[in-house]
Design a protein around this motif. Structure first.
Motif, PDB file in Angstrom:
ATOM      1  N   CYS A  36       0.833  -1.205   0.000  1.00 21.26           N
ATOM      2  CA  CYS A  36       0.000   0.000   0.000  1.00 21.26           C
ATOM      3  C   CYS A  36       0.865   1.252   0.000  1.00 21.26           C
ATOM      4  CB  CYS A  36      -0.916  -0.009   1.229  1.00 21.26           C
ATOM      5  SG  CYS A  36      -2.216   1.238   1.160  1.00 21.26           S
ATOM      6  N   ASP A  37       0.667   2.095  -0.997  1.00 20.60           N
ATOM      7  CA  ASP A  37       1.340   3.380  -1.108  1.00 20.60           C
ATOM      8  C   ASP A  37       0.611   4.370  -0.199  1.00 20.60           C
ATOM      9  OD1 ASP A  37       2.487   5.777  -1.855  1.00 20.60           O
ATOM     10  OD2 ASP A  37       2.056   5.568  -3.997  1.00 20.60           O
ATOM     11  N   ARG A  38       1.153   4.544   1.002  1.00 23.66           N
ATOM     12  CA  ARG A  38       0.608   5.322   2.108  1.00 23.66           C
ATOM     13  C   ARG A  38      -0.488   4.537   2.836  1.00 23.66           C
ATOM     14  NH1 ARG A  38       2.882  10.182   2.375  1.00 23.66           N
ATOM     15  NH2 ARG A  38       3.231  11.493   0.547  1.00 23.66           N
ATOM     16  N   PHE A  39      -0.546   4.776   4.164  1.00 24.53           N
ATOM     17  CA  PHE A  39      -1.646   4.273   4.974  1.00 24.53           C
ATOM     18  C   PHE A  39      -1.829   5.251   6.125  1.00 24.53           C
ATOM     19  CE2 PHE A  39      -3.826   1.117   7.803  1.00 24.53           C
ATOM     20  CZ  PHE A  39      -4.890   0.848   6.970  1.00 24.53           C
ATOM     21  N   ALA A  40      -2.121   4.753   7.308  1.00 18.65           N
ATOM     22  CA  ALA A  40      -2.520   5.642   8.404  1.00 18.65           C
ATOM     23  C   ALA A  40      -1.412   6.570   8.877  1.00 18.65           C
ATOM     24  CB  ALA A  40      -3.027   4.811   9.581  1.00 18.65           C
ATOM     25  N   ASP A  41      -0.148   6.190   8.695  1.00 20.49           N
ATOM     26  CA  ASP A  41       0.928   7.073   9.149  1.00 20.49           C
ATOM     27  C   ASP A  41       0.917   8.407   8.408  1.00 20.49           C
ATOM     28  OD1 ASP A  41       2.202   5.342  11.119  1.00 20.49           O
ATOM     29  OD2 ASP A  41       2.700   4.082   9.401  1.00 20.49           O
ATOM     30  N   SER A  42       0.521   8.393   7.144  1.00 18.37           N
ATOM     31  CA  SER A  42       0.406   9.663   6.418  1.00 18.37           C
ATOM     32  C   SER A  42      -0.682  10.544   7.010  1.00 18.37           C
ATOM     33  CB  SER A  42       0.122   9.404   4.932  1.00 18.37           C
ATOM     34  OG  SER A  42       1.290   9.014   4.254  1.00 18.37           O
ATOM     35  N   THR A  43      -1.776   9.934   7.423  1.00 22.60           N
ATOM     36  CA  THR A  43      -2.839  10.714   8.058  1.00 22.60           C
ATOM     37  C   THR A  43      -2.371  11.254   9.403  1.00 22.60           C
ATOM     38  OG1 THR A  43      -4.494   9.370   6.939  1.00 22.60           O
ATOM     39  CG2 THR A  43      -5.249  10.655   8.824  1.00 22.60           C
ATOM     40  N   ARG A  44      -1.621  10.444  10.147  1.00 22.24           N
ATOM     41  CA  ARG A  44      -1.075  10.926  11.416  1.00 22.24           C
ATOM     42  C   ARG A  44      -0.221  12.173  11.197  1.00 22.24           C
ATOM     43  NH1 ARG A  44      -0.351   4.888  12.271  1.00 22.24           N
ATOM     44  NH2 ARG A  44      -1.995   4.386  13.789  1.00 22.24           N
ATOM     45  N   MET A  45       0.502  12.212  10.084  1.00 20.71           N
ATOM     46  CA  MET A  45       1.381  13.344   9.814  1.00 20.71           C
ATOM     47  C   MET A  45       0.631  14.524   9.195  1.00 20.71           C
ATOM     48  SD  MET A  45       4.441  12.822  10.882  1.00 20.71           S
ATOM     49  CE  MET A  45       3.439  12.374  12.294  1.00 20.71           C
ATOM     50  N   TYR A  46      -0.013  14.287   8.065  1.00 20.22           N
ATOM     51  CA  TYR A  46      -0.598  15.398   7.319  1.00 20.22           C
ATOM     52  C   TYR A  46      -1.878  15.923   7.962  1.00 20.22           C
ATOM     53  CZ  TYR A  46       2.727  14.624   3.544  1.00 20.22           C
ATOM     54  OH  TYR A  46       3.879  14.516   2.805  1.00 20.22           O
ATOM     55  N   GLN A  47      -2.806  15.034   8.278  1.00 19.97           N
ATOM     56  CA  GLN A  47      -4.061  15.495   8.870  1.00 19.97           C
ATOM     57  C   GLN A  47      -3.936  15.705  10.380  1.00 19.97           C
ATOM     58  OE1 GLN A  47      -4.156  13.017   6.201  1.00 19.97           O
ATOM     59  NE2 GLN A  47      -4.383  14.988   5.147  1.00 19.97           N
ATOM     60  N   GLY A  48      -2.895  15.152  10.977  1.00 17.70           N
ATOM     61  CA  GLY A  48      -2.679  15.347  12.407  1.00 17.70           C
ATOM     62  C   GLY A  48      -1.973  16.637  12.756  1.00 17.70           C
ATOM     63  N   ARG A  83      -3.657  15.524  16.212  1.00 20.02           N
ATOM     64  CA  ARG A  83      -3.130  14.155  16.272  1.00 20.02           C
ATOM     65  C   ARG A  83      -3.968  13.258  17.185  1.00 20.02           C
ATOM     66  NH1 ARG A  83       1.687  11.211  15.853  1.00 20.02           N
ATOM     67  NH2 ARG A  83       1.056   9.065  16.312  1.00 20.02           N
ATOM     68  N   ASP A  84      -4.427  13.758  18.315  1.00 17.69           N
ATOM     69  CA  ASP A  84      -5.239  12.920  19.204  1.00 17.69           C
ATOM     70  C   ASP A  84      -6.524  12.474  18.517  1.00 17.69           C
ATOM     71  OD1 ASP A  84      -3.354  13.122  21.175  1.00 17.69           O
ATOM     72  OD2 ASP A  84      -4.450  14.616  22.355  1.00 17.69           O
ATOM     73  N   LYS A  85      -7.126  13.370  17.726  1.00 12.54           N
ATOM     74  CA  LYS A  85      -8.343  13.013  16.997  1.00 12.54           C
ATOM     75  C   LYS A  85      -8.045  11.998  15.902  1.00 12.54           C
ATOM     76  CE  LYS A  85     -11.124  17.177  17.840  1.00 12.54           C
ATOM     77  NZ  LYS A  85     -10.254  17.775  18.861  1.00 12.54           N
ATOM     78  N   VAL A  86      -6.904  12.147  15.231  1.00 17.27           N
ATOM     79  CA  VAL A  86      -6.502  11.168  14.220  1.00 17.27           C
ATOM     80  C   VAL A  86      -6.396   9.788  14.849  1.00 17.27           C
ATOM     81  CG1 VAL A  86      -4.607  10.432  12.723  1.00 17.27           C
ATOM     82  CG2 VAL A  86      -5.299  12.830  12.743  1.00 17.27           C
ATOM     83  N   ASP A  87      -5.705   9.700  15.974  1.00  9.09           N
ATOM     84  CA  ASP A  87      -5.513   8.403  16.621  1.00  9.09           C
ATOM     85  C   ASP A  87      -6.829   7.823  17.133  1.00  9.09           C
ATOM     86  OD1 ASP A  87      -2.797   8.442  16.125  1.00  9.09           O
ATOM     87  OD2 ASP A  87      -2.281   9.320  18.057  1.00  9.09           O
ATOM     88  N   ALA A  88      -7.698   8.686  17.664  1.00  4.79           N
ATOM     89  CA  ALA A  88      -8.990   8.204  18.168  1.00  4.79           C
ATOM     90  C   ALA A  88      -9.855   7.667  17.035  1.00  4.79           C
ATOM     91  CB  ALA A  88      -9.713   9.326  18.911  1.00  4.79           C
ATOM     92  N   LEU A  89      -9.897   8.379  15.911  1.00  5.39           N
ATOM     93  CA  LEU A  89     -10.679   7.911  14.756  1.00  5.39           C
ATOM     94  C   LEU A  89     -10.091   6.621  14.187  1.00  5.39           C
ATOM     95  CD1 LEU A  89     -11.701  11.004  12.592  1.00  5.39           C
ATOM     96  CD2 LEU A  89     -13.209   9.206  13.466  1.00  5.39           C
ATOM     97  N   HIS A  90      -8.780   6.556  14.155  1.00  2.00           N
ATOM     98  CA  HIS A  90      -8.134   5.334  13.654  1.00  2.00           C
ATOM     99  C   HIS A  90      -8.519   4.140  14.528  1.00  2.00           C
ATOM    100  CE1 HIS A  90      -5.084   2.857  11.688  1.00  2.00           C
ATOM    101  NE2 HIS A  90      -4.769   2.418  12.899  1.00  2.00           N
ATOM    102  N   ASP A  91      -8.425   4.309  15.831  1.00  2.00           N
ATOM    103  CA  ASP A  91      -8.761   3.203  16.732  1.00  2.00           C
ATOM    104  C   ASP A  91     -10.230   2.800  16.593  1.00  2.00           C
ATOM    105  OD1 ASP A  91      -6.176   3.248  17.654  1.00  2.00           O
ATOM    106  OD2 ASP A  91      -6.637   4.372  19.490  1.00  2.00           O
ATOM    107  N   LEU A  92     -11.102   3.786  16.403  1.00  4.06           N
ATOM    108  CA  LEU A  92     -12.533   3.525  16.344  1.00  4.06           C
ATOM    109  C   LEU A  92     -12.968   2.913  15.013  1.00  4.06           C
ATOM    110  CD1 LEU A  92     -15.341   3.884  17.708  1.00  4.06           C
ATOM    111  CD2 LEU A  92     -15.439   6.153  16.617  1.00  4.06           C
ATOM    112  N   MET A  93     -12.452   3.430  13.905  1.00  2.98           N
ATOM    113  CA  MET A  93     -12.983   3.069  12.587  1.00  2.98           C
ATOM    114  C   MET A  93     -12.057   2.200  11.736  1.00  2.98           C
ATOM    115  SD  MET A  93     -15.900   4.346  12.844  1.00  2.98           S
ATOM    116  CE  MET A  93     -16.392   3.744  11.236  1.00  2.98           C
TER     117      MET A  93
END
Length: 214
Positions: free
Chosen positions: A101-113, A118-128
């Motif tokens: 996979c070309d990018r996954f959740a770590d990119s979201t942790r960086m760019y959208q976090g 960042r806390d919201k990114v991690d919470a959404l990741h854990d939930l969904m």
């Protein structure tokens, strides 16, 4: 040394790095190398990788850099990832395939976090989402070199490149910090070399992961 069993019979590999680092090229190279070696890998990307997620990709990667609020962007990326996971990634892993996979959740942790989310990114990741790759290959290179490469590409998906060098540098620092915090999952590979040298390191790293544990 015995390694813990994976939650699926396949191997989930993600490629991460700043824009222009060459991770997409290396993901394709790995895919071709594994196919030629008799494997049946799935090559996919984020955002995207499923029909619904590809529609969201067009929304988040095109247009003005300030098109979306940070919160809206985070929700869009998470929605795309959920669809991608359900329809492509998990079925392939459960069938015993290697997913690249070309990018996954770590990119979201960086760019959208960025900007305190960042806390919201991690919470959404854990939930969904609830999963991370078995192996993450971080293709690392200087921010200036990555931005120059990214801006030289002929594409309409330049929204994040348009934020400029400061964002590139912050993202590089952030990716390296993620790698240091999760050394069991990350492998940092020097991307500031010729493509074939990088590809050899990538392939050797993945073959070690595919080798039977003892």
């Amino acid at each position: 040394m015995t390694t813990p069993p994976r939650p699926w019979p396949g191997l989930f590999i993600s490629f991460e790095g700043i824009d222009g680092s060459g991770k997409s090229t290396q993901a394709r190279q790995l895919y071709e190398s594994l196919r030629s070696g008799g494997h049946d890998p799935l090559l996919t990307r984020e955002p995207g990788g499923s029909p619904g997620a590809e529609e969201i990709r067009a929304l988040v990667l095109q247009g003005d850099p300030d098109r979306w609020s940070a919160e809206t962007e985070l929700l869009l990326f998470t929605a795309a990832r959920r669809d991608h996971m359900e329809r492509a990634i998990l079925p392939a892993l459960q069938a015993g395939r290697t997913v690249i996979c070309d990018r996954f959740a770590d990119s979201t942790r960086m760019y959208q976090g960025r900007g305190g989310l960042r806390d919201k990114v991690d919470a959404l990741h854990d939930l969904m989402i609830g999963i991370d790759p078995d192996l993450t290959l971080l293709i690392d290179m200087p921010a200036e070199a990555g931005l120059a490469r990214a801006k030289s590409r002929a594409t309409d998906e330049e929204r994040f490149e348009d934020f400029g060098l400061d964002l590139q540098q912050r993202m590089r620092d952030g990716f390296l910090a993620l790698a240091a915090a999760a050394p069991a999952r990350f492998r940092v590979i020097d991307g500031n070399r010729d493509m074939d040298s990088v590809a050899r390191d990538v392939h050797a790293t993945v073959l070690r992961e595919l080798a039977p544990s003892s």
